[in-house]
Enzyme design. Structure first.
Site, PDB file in Angstrom:
ATOM      1  CD  GLU A  46      -3.829  -6.557   2.567  1.00  0.00           C
ATOM      2  OE1 GLU A  46      -4.667  -5.875   3.187  1.00  0.00           O
ATOM      3  OE2 GLU A  46      -2.611  -6.356   2.652  1.00  0.00           O
ATOM      4  CD  GLU A  78      -3.014  -0.844   2.282  1.00  0.00           C
ATOM      5  OE1 GLU A  78      -2.654  -0.375   3.365  1.00  0.00           O
ATOM      6  OE2 GLU A  78      -4.190  -1.122   2.027  1.00  0.00           O
TER       7      GLU A  78
HETATM    8  C1  GAL Z   1      -4.645  -3.162   4.480  1.00  0.00           C
HETATM    9  C2  GAL Z   1      -3.169  -3.371   4.782  1.00  0.00           C
HETATM   10  C3  GAL Z   1      -2.992  -4.491   5.767  1.00  0.00           C
HETATM   11  C4  GAL Z   1      -3.910  -4.307   6.937  1.00  0.00           C
HETATM   12  C5  GAL Z   1      -5.324  -4.162   6.448  1.00  0.00           C
HETATM   13  C6  GAL Z   1      -6.331  -3.915   7.529  1.00  0.00           C
HETATM   14  O1  GAL Z   1      -4.931  -1.970   3.937  1.00  0.00           O
HETATM   15  O2  GAL Z   1      -2.469  -3.666   3.605  1.00  0.00           O
HETATM   16  O3  GAL Z   1      -1.663  -4.548   6.174  1.00  0.00           O
HETATM   17  O4  GAL Z   1      -3.510  -3.190   7.631  1.00  0.00           O
HETATM   18  O5  GAL Z   1      -5.419  -3.072   5.613  1.00  0.00           O
HETATM   19  O6  GAL Z   1      -6.386  -4.956   8.386  1.00  0.00           O
END
Ligand code: GAL
Length: 987
Positions: A299, A203
């Site tokens: 994700e 990110e």
């Molecule tokens: C994403 C990030 C993860 C974690 C997640 C929220 O945006 O890449 O590392 O923080 O959000 O749990």
């Protein structure tokens, strides 16, 4: 049918015209064309590439059905195998892992990949479990861990993190050199393991156009390649911004080896977003930002995290996350993603685990359960059921690997949204159907393109959709060797087993479903269990079967063409949860009944099954034709052959016996904080006299640097002692400090308690606040105002460092005291500081041990002799300001062959203001804040929790003196109980 053995069943079947006739044993199996999972023993080398549709592994299409798991959130290597086997059994073909730099690096230049930090062992276990791995070692990970994964020692480095600053790059390279040396041998490309993809950064949404970001990304790319990482690389775009698509930074002339990926956490109450084929398109449309690489969600929300006090889920904790992101949410959102061409989908989190020790970032408490499908106690929740259904569908229906958007069609009810796609090579059509209303809709029909032309489907009755639900209607696929015109029941699994084709179709209980097959001769249809109807049209060569889903409805179709029959198993959700497939050298097995099938081996006439039961369970096995007997966890099971061509255990497999848990008694007690006494000898402590800091918190004028990190104290509690004199006019002292969420401080003057300050409990709008600052002002009692020597003792619980999501060095916000001033005097204060050592405990690691007196003196360790401590019993009710310790020991004796998952539960009157750090055998398994919560139960992982041995539990209790403090009730709780499990080695 009378009981017969399987050999004579096969012979009988081959020689008669009975409706369940099986053909002579076939030696060839129909293999799906796509690669569904890595070879358990990876071959010498493999190619990993991609086109716009999907990954291509050895040239074969591979959809990635992946779950996020963090090795560092399960500090017991034996249990890694348990979690990985459970995910593979439930249809995942991949996992994605972050590797947390801080976990492996107590100090610059020092890297540890042993014990609970043995990344190589984890990657080996993933390969053994048959899972591909996406590795995400940062350098920055976010992940709700302290400093977003940056090691404590980096908080004092001047180089701006996540930029091309040379100091920072030197640190990052040091980490990458170390971690890549562990990862590289496990790459699928070189045959040593199953690492398939590798993520650069996470990110990274800063420095997009100033040249800094592109230089940084190019540096990481080149470094990772130089370290021998040969698999495709990618970056995870925060949301859908089109950041860091291929071509946006230099890849050193290499092309076609870098993927675009993005992430997303849509609200579960929203309409599932179209982040691909059916969306707004362009740079911010999700996968459309990169038209030549496959849709890739690095994700996608499988839940969400909760903050201290529990505002995110209104105090329900992670049960709230599981309720809002339930099985229906999974079907709606993940199938919508698939419909949008997202072929690489990683659900964050799939096993959340525990942010033990000082791992949790300010935004979370100890449990990182996330509402994940596999819970923190390693129990399989109902959220695994749709994941298994979809994962096995991706394995079994290779046509899903390459889909284009097809002509738009409408269902008979406009509340049913239709996504129509087709495979340009096979001609298969898929209709992803979602009910966007909240009520059940029945009698829905749909115009469907089939190999037999356009049909209105279903031919009989209509489809039913519970509110907000989603399913896949497939047309033109194959089940075994049979052509399916369409099926309104979602395909889940198909294989040729024991000389017949077996197919599982699934959906909601009560759904009327219909499948239309092609049959060249007049088929014989036998309903083996449940009720179903069929009709055959000799003119159109179509065989239609209708049923209503309820348990398992079994329909055996003999096509009368001499080829193998097809056994259809129509399974509702609950029944599908009891079905498991595993590969064996002789072909796949399908098993019904137990809570889990971990593995199967077939040699000659026997099949050896290993798995778990959580209650007395059926065992039914469809196995290769030669198989006539089965063992379950090593014990022979008496079976008979069924009309379904399976072996059925004559009696149920036993469930687990009950697990006795000892009461926690025999507590010993000691008081602490000698540091608050005026005569305490702090001469060995570090002088806090620095004048400059790399922190982003300015050093207040006239103050020395008091920030704990600047003196090497990064985790856990920190003590300060300030010596001053000549302050006869001082009427009060003001202590400014900076901490993570729920930081606190306590102060004493010349041994007398001055008071405590605690940061407020976050409201839901403060859930993402990471740095909290406050000034606590304490009046100085008149008796302590003399002009002579005084000592001010301050204990600060700094909690965690901020994450650096904005790439603005937020992890360098100060932790600890920032300024101390007096009203009525301006004495010069000589400060000394003491905290936890990051290197003292190389087994438990840098994040285990803070700076309390007890921790510095090993009171948390099992070897500490506490026999001189006072005997007490719980509950306790003491009013004091400071630190007290409670220790006891117990024996945990689970019955043999039982996987008992145990937690520690603490409870007390909620107004009592105290917290406890929980140590089991020296391992810091979490922080309980009695008056804040919401967490009351802490998982004690097996391996740290020792079976048939003495376990030592220690609680370090901090009380602010404003109310009576406990501990109240402290008890072991059984969180999961299965007959089976994996062998456990003590950590
Ligand atoms: C994403 C990030 C993860 C974690 C997640 C929220 O945006 O890449 O590392 O923080 O959000 O749990």
């Amino acid at each position: 049918m009378p009981e017969i053995d399987r050999r004579s069943f096969t012979a009988l079947a081959a020689g008669t015209a009975a409706s369940f006739v099986l053909p002579a044993r076939r030696s060839t199996l129909i293999q799906p064309e796509n690669v569904v999972a890595p070879a358990v023993t990876p071959a010498a080398s493999h190619t990993v590439s991609f086109d716009k549709y999907s990954l291509l592994v050895d040239g074969r299409r591979t959809a990635l059905w992946s779950g996020e798991v963090h090795p560092f959130r399960l500090p017991s290597p034996s249990l890694w195998t348990d979690v990985l086997q459970k995910l593979r059994a439930n249809g995942y073909n991949a996992i994605s892992i972050y590797v947390n730099w801080s976990y492996h690096s107590p100090a610059a230049g020092v890297y540890d990949f042993t014990g609970v930090r043995d990344l190589g062992q984890f990657l080996g276990a993933a390969a053994q479990a048959g899972l591909f791995v996406t590795v995400r070692p940062g350098p920055y990970i976010n992940a709700e861990v302290d400093a977003g994964g940056f090691p404590g020692w980096m908080t004092t480095s001047s180089g701006t993190a996540r930029t091309n600053n040379s100091t920072y790059l030197a640190h990052a390279d040091e980490w990458l050199t170390a971690v890549n040396a562990v990862i590289a041998p496990y790459q699928y490309t070189n045959g040593g393991g199953t690492v398939l993809l590798y993520q650069l950064e996470n990110e990274y949404s800063a420095h997009l156009s100033d040249g800094v970001g592109s230089a940084y990304m190019a540096h990481l790319y080149a470094k990772v390649r130089a370290d021998g990482i040969t698999v495709p690389l990618f970056h995870n775009d925060k949301g859908r911004n089109g950041d860091w698509v291929p071509g946006s930074f230099s890849t050193n002339g290499e092309s076609g080896r870098y993927l675009y990926a993005f992430d997303g956490y849509p609200s579960p109450s929203s309409t599932p977003p179209d982040w691909g084929y059916f969306g707004s398109g362009g740079k911010t449309g999700g996968s459309t930002a990169s038209p030549n690489t496959p849709g890739f969600e690095a994700e996608f929300g499988g839940g969400w995290f909760d903050c201290w006090g529990g505002a995110e889920f209104s105090g329900q904790g992670y049960a709230g996350a599981r309720a809002s992101r339930d099985a229906v949410y999974e079907r709606r959102f993940y199938l919508t993603n698939l419909a949008n061409g997202i072929k690489l989908q990683n659900v964050y989190m799939t096993f959340g685990g525990t942010s033990w020790g000082w791992l949790p970032a300010p935004v979370v408490y100890t449990s990182y359960d996330y509402g994940a499908a596999l819970d923190e106690a390693r129990n399989q929740t109902s959220k695994l059921v749709p994941m298994k259904q979809i994962g096995l569908m991706l394995e079994s229906v290779p046509d899903l690997g390459k889909l284009d958007k097809a002509a738009s069609v409408s269902a008979s009810n406009s509340s049913v949204k239709v996504y129509h796609l087709s495979n340009p090579d096979t001609g298969a059509h898929f209709y992803f159907l979602r009910n966007d209303s909240s009520s059940t809709i029945s009698s829905v029909t749909l115009p469907v393109t089939t190999s037999g032309g356009a049909l209105t489907v279903p031919a009989s009755g209509g489809m039913r959709f519970p509110g907000k639900d989603m399913k896949v209607l497939a047309a033109g696929i194959k089940l075994g060797r049979r052509s399916v015109l369409y099926s309104t029941a979602q395909p889940m699994y198909q294989a040729t087993i024991g000389g017949q084709d077996v197919a599982v179709l699934t959906g909601r209980s009560g759904d009327p479903v219909e499948i239309m097959l092609t049959a060249s001769a007049t088929p014989t249809v036998t309903v083996l269990s449940g009720s179903a109807t069929s009709s055959f049209s000799a003119s159109s060569h179509r065989l239609r079967v209708n049923t209503t889903l309820s348990g398992i409805v079994r329909v055996l179709i003999n096509f009368g063409d001499g080829a193998a029959p097809l056994l259809l198993l129509f399974a509702d959700d609950a029944a599908s949860a009891t079905l498991w497939r595993q590969p064996t050298a002789a072909g796949p097995v399908l098993v019904r009944g137990p809570a889990l099938l971990r593995a199967a081996q077939s040699s000659g006439s026997a099949v050896q099954l290993t798995g778990d039961t959580t209650a007395a369970s059926d065992l039914e096995v469809w196995a290769p034709a030669a198989v006539t007997s089965a063992t379950w966890n090593g014990a022979l099971v008496a079976t008979s052959v069924t009309s379904s061509g399976s072996l059925l255990a004559s009696s149920k497999l036993a469930g687990p016996p009950s697990v006795p848990l000892p009461a926690l008694t025999g507590w010993r007690f000691a008081t602490e904080n000698p540091e608050s006494a005026s005569g305490f000898d702090d001469s060995g402590w570090r002088a806090a006299n620095k004048t400059s800091s790399a922190s982003i918190t300015p050093v207040p004028s006239g103050q020395p640097v008091l920030f704990a990190d600047d003196y090497g104290f990064h985790y856990g509690d920190v003590w300060y002692r300030g010596h001053y004199s000549g302050a006869s006019g001082a009427t009060s002292v003001s202590l400014s400090y900076s901490s993570g969420t729920q930081g606190m401080l306590m102060a004493w003057l010349d041994g007398m308690p001055l008071g405590t300050h605690r940061q407020p409990v976050p409201t839901s709008s403060q859930a993402n606040t990471q740095t909290w600052t406050a000034t606590a002002t304490f009046p100085i009692p008149s008796g302590l105002r003399g002009s002579g020597a005084h000592v001010l003792s301050v204990l600060v619980r700094p909690m965690a460092h901020s994450e650096d999501g904005g790439a603005n060095d937020a992890h360098k916000s100060a932790r600890g005291l920032t300024a101390v001033t007096f009203a009525g005097a301006t004495p010069s204060v000589g400060w000394r500081i003491q905290g936890g050592s990051v290197t003292a405990d190389s087994v438990r690691g840098p994040l285990n041990t803070g700076g309390l007196y007890g921790e510095r003196n090993g009171w948390h360790l099992p070897t500490f002799a506490d026999s001189a401590w006072q005997s007490v019993s719980l509950p306790r009710s003491d009013t004091f300001q400071g630190v007290r310790w409670y220790r006891t020991s117990f024996t945990f004796a689970p019955p043999q062959g039982v996987d008992a998952s145990v937690g520690l539960s603490l409870s007390d009157t909620s107004s009592r203001s105290y917290r406890a750090q929980i140590f089991l055998n020296g391992w810091n398994l979490g922080q309980y804040i009695n008056n804040v919560g919401p967490q009351h139960t802490f998982v004690l992982p097996n391996g740290i929790l020792r079976a048939n041995a003495t376990n030592v539990l220690a609680l370090a209790v901090l009380a602010d003196g404003t109310t009576p403090a406990g501990p109240g009730t402290v008890a072991l709780t059984l969180l999961g109980n299965a007959a089976g499990g994996v062998p456990i080695s003590n950590v």
